[in-house]
Design an enzyme around this catalytic site. Structure first.
Site, PDB file in Angstrom:
ATOM      1  N   LYS A  40       7.578   6.438  -1.968  1.00  0.00           N
ATOM      2  CA  LYS A  40       6.810   5.626  -2.934  1.00  0.00           C
ATOM      3  C   LYS A  40       5.500   6.325  -3.290  1.00  0.00           C
ATOM      4  O   LYS A  40       5.160   6.476  -4.460  1.00  0.00           O
ATOM      5  CB  LYS A  40       6.510   4.251  -2.326  1.00  0.00           C
ATOM      6  CG  LYS A  40       5.571   3.396  -3.170  1.00  0.00           C
ATOM      7  CD  LYS A  40       4.990   2.213  -2.390  1.00  0.00           C
ATOM      8  CE  LYS A  40       4.030   2.630  -1.301  1.00  0.00           C
ATOM      9  NZ  LYS A  40       3.270   1.540  -0.687  1.00  0.00           N
TER      10      LYS A  40
ATOM     11  N   LYS B 295      -6.201   7.798  -2.546  1.00  0.00           N
ATOM     12  CA  LYS B 295      -5.150   7.635  -1.532  1.00  0.00           C
ATOM     13  C   LYS B 295      -3.889   8.431  -1.921  1.00  0.00           C
ATOM     14  O   LYS B 295      -3.272   9.089  -1.076  1.00  0.00           O
ATOM     15  CB  LYS B 295      -4.835   6.135  -1.396  1.00  0.00           C
ATOM     16  CG  LYS B 295      -3.553   5.792  -0.673  1.00  0.00           C
ATOM     17  CD  LYS B 295      -3.583   6.152   0.797  1.00  0.00           C
ATOM     18  CE  LYS B 295      -2.228   5.870   1.431  1.00  0.00           C
ATOM     19  NZ  LYS B 295      -2.149   6.255   2.836  1.00  0.00           N
TER      20      LYS B 295
HETATM   21  P1  NAD Z   1       5.360  -2.971   6.538  1.00  0.00           P
HETATM   22  O1  NAD Z   1       6.585  -3.115   5.719  1.00  0.00           O
HETATM   23  O2  NAD Z   1       5.462  -2.665   7.998  1.00  0.00           O
HETATM   24  O3  NAD Z   1       4.481  -4.321   6.417  1.00  0.00           O
HETATM   25  C1  NAD Z   1       4.379  -5.096   5.249  1.00  0.00           C
HETATM   26  C2  NAD Z   1       4.277  -6.554   5.674  1.00  0.00           C
HETATM   27  O4  NAD Z   1       4.105  -7.361   4.511  1.00  0.00           O
HETATM   28  C3  NAD Z   1       5.549  -7.056   6.384  1.00  0.00           C
HETATM   29  O5  NAD Z   1       5.217  -7.594   7.654  1.00  0.00           O
HETATM   30  C4  NAD Z   1       6.092  -8.109   5.420  1.00  0.00           C
HETATM   31  O6  NAD Z   1       6.748  -9.194   6.070  1.00  0.00           O
HETATM   32  C5  NAD Z   1       4.839  -8.558   4.699  1.00  0.00           C
HETATM   33  N1  NAD Z   1       5.142  -9.155   3.396  1.00  0.00           N
HETATM   34  C6  NAD Z   1       5.982  -8.674   2.438  1.00  0.00           C
HETATM   35  N2  NAD Z   1       5.983  -9.500   1.380  1.00  0.00           N
HETATM   36  C7  NAD Z   1       5.124 -10.508   1.657  1.00  0.00           C
HETATM   37  C8  NAD Z   1       4.699 -11.661   0.948  1.00  0.00           C
HETATM   38  N3  NAD Z   1       5.163 -11.940  -0.276  1.00  0.00           N
HETATM   39  N4  NAD Z   1       3.798 -12.475   1.540  1.00  0.00           N
HETATM   40  C9  NAD Z   1       3.325 -12.216   2.781  1.00  0.00           C
HETATM   41  N5  NAD Z   1       3.702 -11.137   3.506  1.00  0.00           N
HETATM   42  C10 NAD Z   1       4.585 -10.291   2.948  1.00  0.00           C
HETATM   43  O7  NAD Z   1       4.469  -1.890   5.797  1.00  0.00           O
HETATM   44  P2  NAD Z   1       3.214  -1.095   6.407  1.00  0.00           P
HETATM   45  O8  NAD Z   1       3.665   0.182   6.991  1.00  0.00           O
HETATM   46  O9  NAD Z   1       2.408  -2.038   7.224  1.00  0.00           O
HETATM   47  O10 NAD Z   1       2.427  -0.767   5.055  1.00  0.00           O
HETATM   48  C11 NAD Z   1       1.694  -1.748   4.351  1.00  0.00           C
HETATM   49  C12 NAD Z   1       0.918  -1.046   3.243  1.00  0.00           C
HETATM   50  O11 NAD Z   1      -0.001  -0.121   3.839  1.00  0.00           O
HETATM   51  C13 NAD Z   1       1.815  -0.240   2.309  1.00  0.00           C
HETATM   52  O12 NAD Z   1       1.329  -0.354   0.994  1.00  0.00           O
HETATM   53  C14 NAD Z   1       1.688   1.173   2.827  1.00  0.00           C
HETATM   54  O13 NAD Z   1       1.938   2.149   1.829  1.00  0.00           O
HETATM   55  C15 NAD Z   1       0.250   1.187   3.309  1.00  0.00           C
HETATM   56  N6  NAD Z   1      -0.031   2.168   4.400  1.00  0.00           N
HETATM   57  C16 NAD Z   1       0.782   2.236   5.502  1.00  0.00           C
HETATM   58  C17 NAD Z   1       0.493   3.175   6.501  1.00  0.00           C
HETATM   59  C18 NAD Z   1       1.354   3.303   7.753  1.00  0.00           C
HETATM   60  O14 NAD Z   1       1.094   4.239   8.540  1.00  0.00           O
HETATM   61  N7  NAD Z   1       2.346   2.450   7.976  1.00  0.00           N
HETATM   62  C19 NAD Z   1      -0.621   4.013   6.370  1.00  0.00           C
HETATM   63  C20 NAD Z   1      -1.447   3.886   5.265  1.00  0.00           C
HETATM   64  C21 NAD Z   1      -1.141   2.951   4.279  1.00  0.00           C
END
Ligand code: NAD
Length: 290
Positions: free
Chosen positions: A241, A172
């Site tokens: 990150k 990734k």
């Molecule tokens: P985001 O910040 O939109 O979502 C993260 C969610 O986790 C939030 O809704 C938050 O409230 C929740 N959260 C945080 N701490 C928590 C806890 N202790 N208990 C329960 N829930 C908790 O982030 P995202 O864009 O959805 O990304 C999530 C992961 O996926 C990241 O690691 C990111 O790098 C990866 N990712 C994101 C994308 C994208 O296009 N957004 C693509 C590939 C990978």
């Protein structure tokens, strides 16, 4: 579904990426969900709401995570481990946290008799909704077979990339380094062209018929920058990150990081200037520096 080997499925983290993934999983599995920022409004249709991570850990057998970073994944794993009536026996982590964090969390979970496998994803929020994101699973062959029905419910593009903890994360990170680099390079190139008087739409059409074609020219520029939407759904916090983790991991391995150093520095400057902006706003950021 509890008769299947993976048991009842849970999902923690219903953010930009987690929610559309969970919506697809809920179409095929009896799903229980939780998000720290409020679950009811984010819960997919037909899923069960858990009020805490601990409550979810007492109901679900296989739990998927979509959380911001390694520190939070470690905290949530600890909450699950410490749940008294814990039912969870497997964690499938779709978050991007880097190989080192994945290895540490896998070890901590193994000590607590929980299997932790990394299965980070790529393809954006639109790909998550369409069920086409790449899923980069790393774990033993029998684990892969056991959780495959869960992975298949999130995407049609599931890859078993390795058997050691963190290999999915390495895959990734290298992907996102390439993506961040093409976004940065295409931004510099298009800003240069606009300075010369070339039209952005013309440049994008030509790039996409030429050797300079990338996901930046195929998707980000025509669908999200040219029309002023800036809506990739992936923030500069996450991109900084990911490139930072790639730089750190590749440096630790003694690899050449000449390009990664320059690309990481650009994303760091963009993050410092406008924390939380969509990644596509790197284009106006780069252009303003000309
Ligand atoms: P985001 O910040 O939109 O979502 C993260 C969610 O986790 C939030 O809704 C938050 O409230 C929740 N959260 C945080 N701490 C928590 C806890 N202790 N208990 C329960 N829930 C908790 O982030 P995202 O864009 O959805 O990304 C999530 C992961 O996926 C990241 O690691 C990111 O790098 C990866 N990712 C994101 C994308 C994208 O296009 N957004 C693509 C590939 C990978």
């Amino acid at each position: 579904m509890a008769s299947e080997e993976h048991g009842r499925v849970g999902f923690i983290g219903l953010g930009n990426m987690g929610r559309p993934i969970a919506v697809n999983v809920a179409k095929q599995h009896d799903l229980v969900v939780h998000d720290a920022a409020g679950t009811a409004a984010r819960a997919p249709d037909g899923s069960t709401v858990a009020n805490t991570n601990g409550e979810l850990a007492g109901i679900a057998d296989t739990v998927m995570l979509s959380l911001p970073d390694g520190k939070i994944v470690a905290q949530v794993a600890e909450e699950i481990i410490e749940t008294n009536n814990r039912r969870v026996s497997c964690l499938i982590d779709t978050s991007t946290i880097g190989p080192e964090a994945a290895r540490e969390i896998q070890k901590r979970c193994a000590d607590a008799k929980i299997e932790y496998v990394d299965a980070p994803v790529s393809g954006g929020t639109a790909g998550a909704a369409a069920g086409t994101i790449a899923v980069m699973f790393s774990g033993a062959e029998d684990s892969f077979t056991r959780v495959k029905p869960v992975l298949d419910s999130m995407s049609s593009a599931v890859f078993h990339v390795g058997t050691e903890p963190g290999m999915g994360q390495a895959m990734k990170l290298l992907n996102n380094f390439v993506s961040a680099t093409s976004m940065a390079a295409t931004s510099e190139a298009v800003a240069y062209g606009e300075g010369i008087g070339l039209d952005m739409k013309v440049m994008i059409d030509v790039l996409n018929a030429s050797s300079g074609r990338t996901t930046a020219s195929e998707d980000k520029f025509p669908n999200r920058i040219w029309n002023g939407k800036f809506d990739a759904g992936f923030t500069n916090v996450l991109m900084e990150k990911d490139v930072g983790l790639f730089l750190q991991s590749a440096s630790a391995a003694g690899d050449n990081v000449e390009i990664a150093g320059a690309v990481a520095a650009l994303w760091r400057r963009f993050l410092d200037a406008a924390p939380g902006d969509d990644l596509t706003k790197v284009y106006p950021f780069v252009k303003a520096r000309n």
